[in-house]
Design a protein around this motif. Structure first.
Motif, mmCIF file in Angstrom:
data_model
loop_
_atom_site.group_PDB
_atom_site.id
_atom_site.type_symbol
_atom_site.label_atom_id
_atom_site.label_comp_id
_atom_site.label_asym_id
_atom_site.label_seq_id
_atom_site.Cartn_x
_atom_site.Cartn_y
_atom_site.Cartn_z
ATOM 1 N N LYS A 134 7.856 -44.342 122.286
ATOM 2 C CA LYS A 134 9.074 -44.520 122.673
ATOM 3 C C LYS A 134 9.929 -44.572 121.308
ATOM 4 C CE LYS A 134 9.054 -48.110 125.748
ATOM 5 N NZ LYS A 134 9.444 -49.483 126.479
ATOM 6 N N SER B 136 -0.068 -33.989 123.376
ATOM 7 C CA SER B 136 0.028 -34.809 122.187
ATOM 8 C C SER B 136 0.730 -36.104 122.768
ATOM 9 C CB SER B 136 0.469 -34.314 121.011
ATOM 10 O OG SER B 136 -0.432 -33.138 120.574
ATOM 11 N N GLY C 46 -3.529 -30.095 123.164
ATOM 12 C CA GLY C 46 -3.437 -29.880 121.640
ATOM 13 C C GLY C 46 -1.997 -29.493 121.614
ATOM 14 N N THR C 47 -1.161 -29.055 122.796
ATOM 15 C CA THR C 47 0.093 -28.885 122.499
ATOM 16 C C THR C 47 0.984 -30.261 122.369
ATOM 17 O OG1 THR C 47 0.731 -29.119 124.886
ATOM 18 C CG2 THR C 47 0.068 -27.082 124.109
ATOM 19 N N GLU C 48 2.286 -30.059 121.880
ATOM 20 C CA GLU C 48 3.315 -30.937 121.697
ATOM 21 C C GLU C 48 3.301 -32.019 123.001
ATOM 22 O OE1 GLU C 48 6.379 -28.241 118.900
ATOM 23 O OE2 GLU C 48 6.892 -28.925 120.791
ATOM 24 N N GLN C 49 3.170 -31.364 123.930
ATOM 25 C CA GLN C 49 3.400 -32.064 125.338
ATOM 26 C C GLN C 49 2.100 -32.979 125.510
ATOM 27 O OE1 GLN C 49 3.619 -30.515 129.257
ATOM 28 N NE2 GLN C 49 5.957 -30.557 128.780
ATOM 29 N N ARG D 260 8.456 -34.435 115.268
ATOM 30 C CA ARG D 260 9.349 -33.718 116.532
ATOM 31 C C ARG D 260 10.237 -34.849 117.192
ATOM 32 N NH1 ARG D 260 4.930 -31.402 115.154
ATOM 33 N NH2 ARG D 260 4.566 -29.091 115.539
ATOM 34 N N ARG D 261 10.415 -36.111 116.507
ATOM 35 C CA ARG D 261 11.419 -36.951 117.232
ATOM 36 C C ARG D 261 12.521 -36.353 117.383
ATOM 37 N NH1 ARG D 261 11.036 -41.337 113.635
ATOM 38 N NH2 ARG D 261 13.018 -40.321 112.477
ATOM 39 N N GLY D 262 13.028 -36.692 118.557
ATOM 40 C CA GLY D 262 14.300 -36.141 118.986
ATOM 41 C C GLY D 262 14.387 -34.492 119.667
ATOM 42 N N GLY E 202 0.558 -28.416 118.699
ATOM 43 C CA GLY E 202 1.094 -29.878 118.170
ATOM 44 C C GLY E 202 1.242 -29.950 116.757
ATOM 45 N N LEU F 33 3.852 -36.013 115.596
ATOM 46 C CA LEU F 33 4.571 -36.851 116.557
ATOM 47 C C LEU F 33 6.016 -37.147 116.147
ATOM 48 C CD1 LEU F 33 2.047 -38.965 118.343
ATOM 49 C CD2 LEU F 33 3.303 -37.102 119.590
ATOM 50 N N ALA F 34 5.922 -37.767 114.947
ATOM 51 C CA ALA F 34 7.183 -38.215 114.208
ATOM 52 C C ALA F 34 7.931 -36.975 114.027
ATOM 53 C CB ALA F 34 6.855 -39.160 113.034
ATOM 54 N N GLN G 197 9.435 -42.720 118.680
ATOM 55 C CA GLN G 197 9.279 -41.642 118.430
ATOM 56 C C GLN G 197 9.858 -40.193 119.521
ATOM 57 O OE1 GLN G 197 8.842 -40.938 115.395
ATOM 58 N NE2 GLN G 197 7.296 -42.739 114.676
ATOM 59 N N GLY G 198 10.947 -41.130 120.174
ATOM 60 C CA GLY G 198 11.522 -40.364 121.272
ATOM 61 C C GLY G 198 10.593 -39.684 122.387
ATOM 62 N N ARG H 29 12.481 -31.580 122.087
ATOM 63 C CA ARG H 29 11.675 -31.344 123.378
ATOM 64 C C ARG H 29 10.223 -31.346 123.010
ATOM 65 N NH1 ARG H 29 12.742 -29.274 128.592
ATOM 66 N NH2 ARG H 29 10.892 -28.021 128.194
ATOM 67 N N ARG H 30 9.246 -31.786 123.795
ATOM 68 C CA ARG H 30 7.686 -31.781 123.632
ATOM 69 C C ARG H 30 7.431 -30.409 124.236
ATOM 70 N NH1 ARG H 30 6.540 -35.854 119.636
ATOM 71 N NH2 ARG H 30 8.623 -37.072 119.904
ATOM 72 N N THR H 31 7.291 -29.313 123.722
ATOM 73 C CA THR H 31 6.907 -27.958 124.392
ATOM 74 C C THR H 31 5.411 -27.865 124.615
ATOM 75 O OG1 THR H 31 6.920 -26.911 122.397
ATOM 76 C CG2 THR H 31 9.111 -27.226 123.477
ATOM 77 N N LEU H 32 5.088 -26.407 124.831
ATOM 78 C CA LEU H 32 3.749 -26.144 125.077
ATOM 79 C C LEU H 32 3.288 -25.440 123.788
ATOM 80 C CD1 LEU H 32 3.461 -25.144 128.601
ATOM 81 C CD2 LEU H 32 2.860 -27.387 127.593
ATOM 82 N N ARG H 33 4.133 -25.662 122.678
ATOM 83 C CA ARG H 33 3.619 -25.068 121.255
ATOM 84 C C ARG H 33 2.454 -26.033 120.720
ATOM 85 N NH1 ARG H 33 9.200 -23.463 120.761
ATOM 86 N NH2 ARG H 33 9.663 -25.432 119.793
ATOM 87 N N HIS I 23 14.063 -44.170 124.313
ATOM 88 C CA HIS I 23 13.565 -42.904 123.864
ATOM 89 C C HIS I 23 14.708 -41.794 123.332
ATOM 90 C CE1 HIS I 23 13.645 -42.061 128.037
ATOM 91 N NE2 HIS I 23 13.761 -40.903 127.699
#
Lengths: 264, 317
Positions: free
Chosen positions: B181, B168, B163-166, A108-110, A118, A105-106, B183-184, A112-116, A76
């Motif tokens: 994986k 999802s 619904g957030t990035e996390q 945002r590759r690379g 999706g 999802l793609a 997709q990072g 941080r997965r934040t709480l913004r 990852h």
């Protein structure tokens, strides 16, 4: 762009099933190289791609992508540099998420997965625009679950996901093998377009000799964990299927006729 | 007892008067079902930690209230305890490589001992006359309102989070770990996050239940995973019947809690019919088994070997 030095991998070391899958591969790809990889079953083609993608750690050697050494990074953490399309169309997308969620999802590759949120509105426009370019009518089905799409559509979406954020390296692991000839041709056409439009560096495994000759600017043939043929430029353009089959027979020591059947 | 005297002994008023209490308990279990929904449906992970974390939530709540901590704070502490339990299961699974179901069982068993230590015994009562509790069976309607508001807030929070990035990324991990994986996404991290969140909700539910019934018991979590699954499945079947294809994520969450309420109303009906209460768990397991089997059997009926054989067989041969 990609540099492999003496990469080695042995599976099931020290057991009766020990298999030397990569025997000291060294390979350098220049920026913009589109390399096709051919070879029989068990030659190490997929293993090579998996080693680069970081599916497991290599035993020996070094790998760097765009000057960044990645051998110590898990899958990852390498993902930001690499776009991937798999052989099985089911593997590249999340079936019970919508088309736009998969693209998001793609996208945002690379990162941080934040709480913004999706998927944002601006992104939707971008996705609609990109999907339209595929010419499959998917721009009108962005909220449909990906599981409802056909294999060819899913593979086209996976290709788009792999290139949505311009990767340093695109890895295509027999990505048209599970598709019918017409769909396969369409996905290859999209692949060519994606590579040339974005100026990508790509490695494409294929079992189809004609495709291997027609696409890309460089061709590798693998056998028993080694690269046994490396042809590029004008020489590649003038390659013939018969020549490749003969070369393959020489290398593997199998009779030509059997190979002609296997590889045509 | 003959059949006539059995029916004449059933008083419909008794059933009706039991409805509010069962609805309150059902709503509390609905929160637990939301937790089970996160692991079972979104993460595709059958997490057996919940039997332990439900009781842990109850134990922490009661002990803290007895120590003079205000009930809302005690409930937060319960949620934190559940979060820690989820963390334990998550780390056993991701860092130590223990299969998911077994990781849950290990944490669940450990929690039995931990809960005994917290309770300093097998159970502990908290008297609503002496302490200010959020919910209690002495005030059923007030409890329903309190839990209802809490459920509404929790559903909105969950809807937002997933619904957030996390959120999802957690759903993607459950749907297709390999793609995630590529997709990072750090899928180990996402699994641990989801397990923490899930068990936090379960322990919160346990904390409410202990206040409602006025005590915490070491055995209060027994079989709660099956009750949670029952609520999730009943909610899904009902949602499918009422909403069908227009189902969205918010409605899915709502139906999960509705499933909890329906489950408890059915239990109320069974008790009213004076069926032996010892059979309740068997009944619950049967309900879950039937509802899990129905979609599989349906698809098999459309697509089975024996049907294919019949279709292809020569007529009048």
């Amino acid at each position: 762009m990609l540099e492999l030095r003496n990469v080695q991998k042995t599976f099931n070391k020290g057991t009766i099933n020990e298999k030397k899958a990569l025997c000291g591969i060294s390979l350098t790809l220049k920026e913009g190289d589109f390399v096709t990889v051919i070879g029989g079953n068990g030659a190490g083609k997929s293993t090579l791609l998996n080693a680069i993608a970081g599916v497991w750690p290599i035993d020996e050697g070094s790998i760097s992508i765009g000057g960044i050494s990645v051998a110590a990074l898990p899958e990852h953490k390498r993902a930001p540099y690499i776009g991937r399309v798999f052989q099985d169309p089911m593997l590249g997308t999340a079936a019970n998420m919508s088309l736009e969620e998969n693209l998001a999802l793609a996208y945002r590759r690379g990162q941080r997965r934040t709480l913004r949120w999706g998927v944002t509105r601006e992104e939707r426009e971008l996705y609609r625009h990109e999907l339209k370019k595929l010419g499959l009518g998917l721009e009108d089905r962005m909220s449909a679950k990906v599981g409802l799409l056909s294999g060819g559509q899913r593979q086209a979406v996976t290709l788009l996901m792999a290139t949505l954020r311009r990767p340093k390296l695109l890895l295509l692991d027999e990505h048209t093998a599970a598709l019918d000839p017409a769909t396969s041709a369409k996905v290859l056409e999209l692949t060519d377009a994606a590579v040339s439009d974005n100026g990508l560096t790509a490695l494409m495994i294929t079992h189809n000799m004609t495709d291997a000759i027609r696409h890309g600017n460089r061709l590798l043939m693998m056998n028993a964990g080694k690269i046994i043929l490396d042809i590029s430029g004008e020489e590649k353009k003038s390659l013939s299927k018969d020549y490749l089959i003969k070369k393959f027979a020489e290398a593997s020591g199998v009779q030509e006729e059997t190979d002609a059947v296997l590889l045509s | 007892m003959d059949i006539l005297s059995y029916f004449s002994s059933l008083n419909p008023m008794n059933f009706i008067s039991s409805l509010p209490g069962n609805a309150a308990q059902g709503l509390i279990w609905g929160i637990m079902a939301l937790g089970v929904f996160i692991t079972f449906r979104l993460l595709d992970f059958a997490d057996l930690t919940v039997d332990g974390s439900f009781a842990a939530g109850g134990a922490v709540t009661v002990v803290m209230i007895l120590a003079g901590v205000p009930a809302p704070l005690a409930l937060l502490a319960a949620a934190a305890a559940g979060l820690a339990a989820g963390l334990a299961t998550g780390l056993l699974h991701t860092i130590l490589g223990i299969p998911g179901i077994l990781s849950g069982i290990l944490t669940q068993i450990s929690l039995w001992s931990v809960n005994l230590l917290i309770l300093d015994g097998a159970n502990k009562a908290v008297n609503v006359d002496k302490y200010s509790l959020l919910v209690s069976l002495r005030n059923v309607y007030g409890s329903i309102l309190t839990v209802f508001l809490l459920v509404a807030v929790l559903i909105c929070l969950l809807y937002w989070y997933f619904g957030t990035e996390q959120g999802s990324a957690i759903r993607a991990t459950g749907s297709n770990p390999g793609m995630s994986k590529a997709q990072g996404i750090n899928i180990d991290k996402m699994k641990v996050l989801a397990l923490c969140l899930s068990n936090g909700l379960v322990a919160l539910s346990g904390g409410l239940m202990s206040q409602y019934q006025g005590f915490a018991d070491i055995k209060m979590g027994q079989g709660s995973i099956v009750i949670g699954l029952a609520a999730v499945i009943i909610g899904e079947v009902l949602g499918e019947a009422l909403i069908g294809k227009r189902m969205n994520f918010m409605l899915r969450l709502i139906f999960v809690t509705v499933g909890g309420v329906i489950y408890y109303l059915v239990i109320g009906l069974v008790m009213w019919l004076k069926m032996p209460t010892g059979l309740l768990k068997l009944l619950t397991a049967a309900i879950v088994a039937v509802f899990l089997a129905v979609p599989y059997l349906k698809s098999r009926a459309k697509n089975s070997f024996s049907m294919a054989g019949k279709r292809g067989a020569p007529k009048n041969a």
